[in-house]
Design a protein around this motif. Structure first.
Motif, mmCIF file in Angstrom:
data_model
loop_
_atom_site.group_PDB
_atom_site.id
_atom_site.type_symbol
_atom_site.label_atom_id
_atom_site.label_comp_id
_atom_site.label_asym_id
_atom_site.label_seq_id
_atom_site.Cartn_x
_atom_site.Cartn_y
_atom_site.Cartn_z
ATOM 1 N N LYS A 51 0.836 -1.215 0.000
ATOM 2 C CA LYS A 51 0.000 0.000 0.000
ATOM 3 C C LYS A 51 0.863 1.255 0.000
ATOM 4 C CE LYS A 51 -2.921 0.682 3.579
ATOM 5 N NZ LYS A 51 -2.686 1.975 4.233
ATOM 6 N N SER A 52 1.872 1.289 0.858
ATOM 7 C CA SER A 52 2.729 2.485 0.940
ATOM 8 C C SER A 52 3.413 2.759 -0.393
ATOM 9 C CB SER A 52 3.810 2.271 1.998
ATOM 10 O OG SER A 52 3.238 2.170 3.271
ATOM 11 N N ARG A 109 2.825 5.942 -3.264
ATOM 12 C CA ARG A 109 3.981 6.758 -3.671
ATOM 13 C C ARG A 109 4.225 6.654 -5.172
ATOM 14 N NH1 ARG A 109 4.365 5.565 1.545
ATOM 15 N NH2 ARG A 109 5.689 6.729 2.984
ATOM 16 N N THR A 162 -2.466 8.003 4.575
ATOM 17 C CA THR A 162 -1.264 8.119 3.745
ATOM 18 C C THR A 162 -1.546 9.002 2.532
ATOM 19 O OG1 THR A 162 -0.703 5.868 4.405
ATOM 20 C CG2 THR A 162 0.539 6.785 2.586
ATOM 21 N N ARG A 209 -1.998 12.744 3.740
ATOM 22 C CA ARG A 209 -0.832 13.447 4.284
ATOM 23 C C ARG A 209 0.248 13.641 3.216
ATOM 24 N NH1 ARG A 209 -1.672 10.050 9.351
ATOM 25 N NH2 ARG A 209 -2.958 11.355 10.702
ATOM 26 N N ARG A 226 0.115 17.256 12.474
ATOM 27 C CA ARG A 226 1.500 16.757 12.369
ATOM 28 C C ARG A 226 2.120 17.037 10.995
ATOM 29 N NH1 ARG A 226 1.314 10.608 13.470
ATOM 30 N NH2 ARG A 226 0.562 11.345 15.454
ATOM 31 N N PRO A 238 7.595 9.513 15.341
ATOM 32 C CA PRO A 238 8.169 8.708 14.252
ATOM 33 C C PRO A 238 7.095 8.428 13.206
ATOM 34 C CG PRO A 238 7.784 7.341 16.203
ATOM 35 C CD PRO A 238 7.353 8.730 16.564
ATOM 36 N N SER A 239 7.069 9.189 12.138
ATOM 37 C CA SER A 239 6.026 9.030 11.123
ATOM 38 C C SER A 239 6.597 9.182 9.726
ATOM 39 C CB SER A 239 4.915 10.066 11.344
ATOM 40 O OG SER A 239 4.054 10.085 10.223
ATOM 41 N N ALA A 240 6.504 8.091 8.949
ATOM 42 C CA ALA A 240 6.955 8.149 7.552
ATOM 43 C C ALA A 240 6.053 9.063 6.739
ATOM 44 C CB ALA A 240 6.951 6.750 6.956
ATOM 45 N N GLN A 241 4.812 9.191 7.177
ATOM 46 C CA GLN A 241 3.894 10.063 6.430
ATOM 47 C C GLN A 241 4.330 11.515 6.560
ATOM 48 O OE1 GLN A 241 -0.059 9.151 7.824
ATOM 49 N NE2 GLN A 241 -0.038 7.112 6.913
ATOM 50 N N ARG A 270 9.643 3.795 7.763
ATOM 51 C CA ARG A 270 9.743 3.191 6.428
ATOM 52 C C ARG A 270 10.354 4.181 5.435
ATOM 53 N NH1 ARG A 270 3.800 1.217 5.914
ATOM 54 N NH2 ARG A 270 4.174 1.039 8.136
ATOM 55 N N ILE A 281 4.340 -0.973 12.886
ATOM 56 C CA ILE A 281 3.283 -0.179 13.511
ATOM 57 C C ILE A 281 1.873 -0.667 13.139
ATOM 58 C CG2 ILE A 281 3.286 1.658 11.733
ATOM 59 C CD1 ILE A 281 2.910 2.128 15.559
ATOM 60 N N ASP A 282 1.698 -1.134 11.910
ATOM 61 C CA ASP A 282 0.357 -1.571 11.495
ATOM 62 C C ASP A 282 0.059 -3.013 11.915
ATOM 63 O OD1 ASP A 282 -0.147 0.883 10.360
ATOM 64 O OD2 ASP A 282 0.604 0.300 8.394
ATOM 65 N N LYS A 327 -4.480 5.815 14.572
ATOM 66 C CA LYS A 327 -4.576 5.136 13.274
ATOM 67 C C LYS A 327 -6.042 5.173 12.814
ATOM 68 C CE LYS A 327 -0.258 4.316 12.806
ATOM 69 N NZ LYS A 327 0.474 5.046 11.758
HETATM 70 C C1 S3P Z 1 2.568 4.741 6.140
HETATM 71 C C2 S3P Z 1 3.138 5.046 7.336
HETATM 72 C C3 S3P Z 1 2.590 4.609 8.639
HETATM 73 C C4 S3P Z 1 1.568 3.483 8.490
HETATM 74 C C5 S3P Z 1 0.622 3.704 7.351
HETATM 75 C C6 S3P Z 1 1.373 3.876 6.038
HETATM 76 C C7 S3P Z 1 3.187 5.261 4.904
HETATM 77 O O1 S3P Z 1 1.998 5.731 9.249
HETATM 78 O O2 S3P Z 1 0.837 3.338 9.700
HETATM 79 O O3 S3P Z 1 -0.264 2.597 7.223
HETATM 80 O O4 S3P Z 1 2.870 4.774 3.815
HETATM 81 O O5 S3P Z 1 4.021 6.187 5.011
HETATM 82 P P1 S3P Z 1 2.910 6.788 10.062
HETATM 83 O O6 S3P Z 1 4.063 7.096 9.207
HETATM 84 O O7 S3P Z 1 2.076 7.991 10.313
HETATM 85 O O8 S3P Z 1 3.266 6.040 11.315
#
Ligand code: S3P
Length: 444
Positions: free
Chosen positions: A24-25, A29, A97, A100, A128, A167-170, A195, A319-320, A347
């Motif tokens: 999904k991530s 992207r 995702t 954001r 955030r 800590p958020s990849a988003q 991630r 995290i998921d 979440k």
């Molecule tokens: C994601 C990052 C995670 C994850 C989400 C997908 C992404 O969220 O929980 O399902 O694709 O960057 P956070 O980065 O806010 O923790």
């Protein structure tokens, strides 16, 4: 839409080889980066689930058409800063995702857009990403940090250096994407690795990006006024979706399941490492590289499990997966303590509270204290409960997984949300031997 309850029933050994849909991530992207590149981007293995299809619709509405041709998806890119004002609100459905990351891209365009989503997404914090993006020049009407939002971007963004407070990849990705549209260099500093698909894939599209480590922190810098070039992307299987199949195989006696072509990026495989520590028989076979990401076939065979301590620093890499890990822990012997789970509360639902409630409803000894989740397993689970999923796909799939190995069926109040990330969940599980039906609770 009417809720669709469903129960999972004790099942025989699960056996077979399956493929899960695309990550999904990476799917989000690949679509977005294609839209802000020049030329056409071709995607193979894109996740065709609601979250990702909403991103595709949004990009089409912004002037970068996304189309399906045979087994591939094509994105007609508009170049960095080249998207156009949409005619109607952008609807991201259930996807944090999508929302954001796209806010980071919208920030760099002279346009005003209304952003909307479903009830779950409208409850989730957007402050955030809005915080750093507003520092760069994004404007938000009213003092809102929840959808619906009206956002005004700018072609004169200011580059920043931003240290992530969570800590958020988003958040990391949103700032880096805005940085592509700003002059000079934009940096994000993270204390804990999240991630890194944005970093890997931006390079693949030709962005200038550097990653430096200093005092245990990582600083990621992108060069602004970027030019990205459309390219081909192969999207590997989603380890977060595969986690449900892996958990089911670890729990149902006699099971032996192989999930082919799964992403094993080190920032995503915490769940599989913990599963192994619990005593599960998990092997990564045929490890290879596909499109700049490491991939393997994951084989899981059922074995007796024991409780473990999952330290806070591991949270970003899984995290998921905490709801389904908690389900696994319920079948283990002894206590599993999971630390540092504050992010679970924001979440698609408050997953900390929903997981504890779902476990207790099925006779499991579980509790949360602050950001800690404790599950005391006794080797077996009674089941028989009705679980509230709160519009959260992963809650539904986690507890349906539980019912395959518990004594009595486990019923979830609504299975429809599974389409958010994993529409093939039920059919793939059934192909391995899983049984679903209407539980007594759901019928009553
Ligand atoms: C994601 C990052 C995670 C994850 C989400 C997908 C992404 O969220 O929980 O399902 O694709 O960057 P956070 O980065 O806010 O923790």
């Amino acid at each position: 839409m009417a809720a669709r309850p469903l129960a999972s029933l004790a099942s025989g050994p699960l056996k077979g080889r399956v493929r899960v849909p695309g990550d999904k991530s990476i799917s989000h992207r690949a679509l977005m980066f294609g839209a802000i590149s020049t030329g056409t981007t071709r995607l193979r293995g894109l996740l065709e689930a609601e979250d990702v299809l909403n991103t595709a619709k949004v990009l089409s509405a912004l002037g970068a058409p996304v189309t399906k041709a045979g087994g591939e998806w094509h994105v007609k890119g508009r170049g960095v800063g080249g998207l156009s004002q949409p005619d109607s609100p952008l609807d991201f459905g259930n996807s944090g995702t999508g929302t954001r990351l796209m806010l980071g891209i919208i920030a760099g365009h002279d346009m005003t857009v209304e952003i909307i989503g479903d009830a779950s997404l409208s409850r989730r914090p957007m402050g955030r990403v809005l915080g750093p993006l507003q520092q760069m020049g994004l404007e938000i009407e009213g003092a809102r940090d929840r959808l619906p939002l009206v956002a005004r971007g700018s072609s004169n963004l200011i580059p920043i250096t931003y240290e992530l407070p969570v800590p958020s990849a988003q958040v990391k990705s949103a700032v880096l994407l805005a940085g592509l549209h700003a002059p000079g260099e934009t940096s994000v500093i993270e204390k804990e690795a999240t991630r890194d698909h944005t970093e890997r894939m931006l390079r693949h599209f030709g962005a200038e990006l550097s990653v430096d480590t200093l005092d245990g922190k990582t600083k990621i810098t992108v060069k602004g006024d970027a030019e990205l070039k459309g390219c081909d992307v192969v999207i590997p299987g989603d380890p977060s979706s595969a986690a449900f199949l892996a958990a089911a195989a670890a729990l149902v006696p006699g099971s032996d399941v192989t999930i082919e072509g799964v992403l094993i990026n080190p920032t995503r495989v915490g769940f599989y490492e913990v599963l192994r520590e619990m005593g599960a028989d998990v092997s990564f076979l045929n490890e290879r590289d596909e499109g700049g990401e490491p991939v393997a076939d994951i084989r899981v065979q059922q074995a007796p499990l024991k409780g473990v301590h999952v330290a806070a620093h591991r949270a970003p890499s899984m995290i998921d997966e905490y709801p389904v890990l908690s389900v696994v822990a319920a079948f283990a012997q002894g206590e599993t303590r999971m630390d540092g789970l504050a992010e679970l509360k924001v979440k698609e639902s408050d997953r900390l509270a929903a997981t504890v409630a779902g476990l207790i409803a099925n006779g499991v000894d579980a509790a949360s204290e602050g950001d800690v989740l404790i599950v005391r397993g006794s080797g077996a689970v009674r089941g028989g409960g009705l679980v509230e999923t709160h519009l959260d796909h992963r809650m539904a799939m986690s507890f349906l997984t539980m019912g395959l190995a518990s004594k009595e069926p486990v019923t979830v109040d609504d299975v429809a949300m599974v389409a958010t990330s994993f529409p093939e969940f039920l059919s793939l599980m059934q192909s391995l031997g899983a049984r679903f039906g209407m539980g007594a609770e759901a019928r009553g």
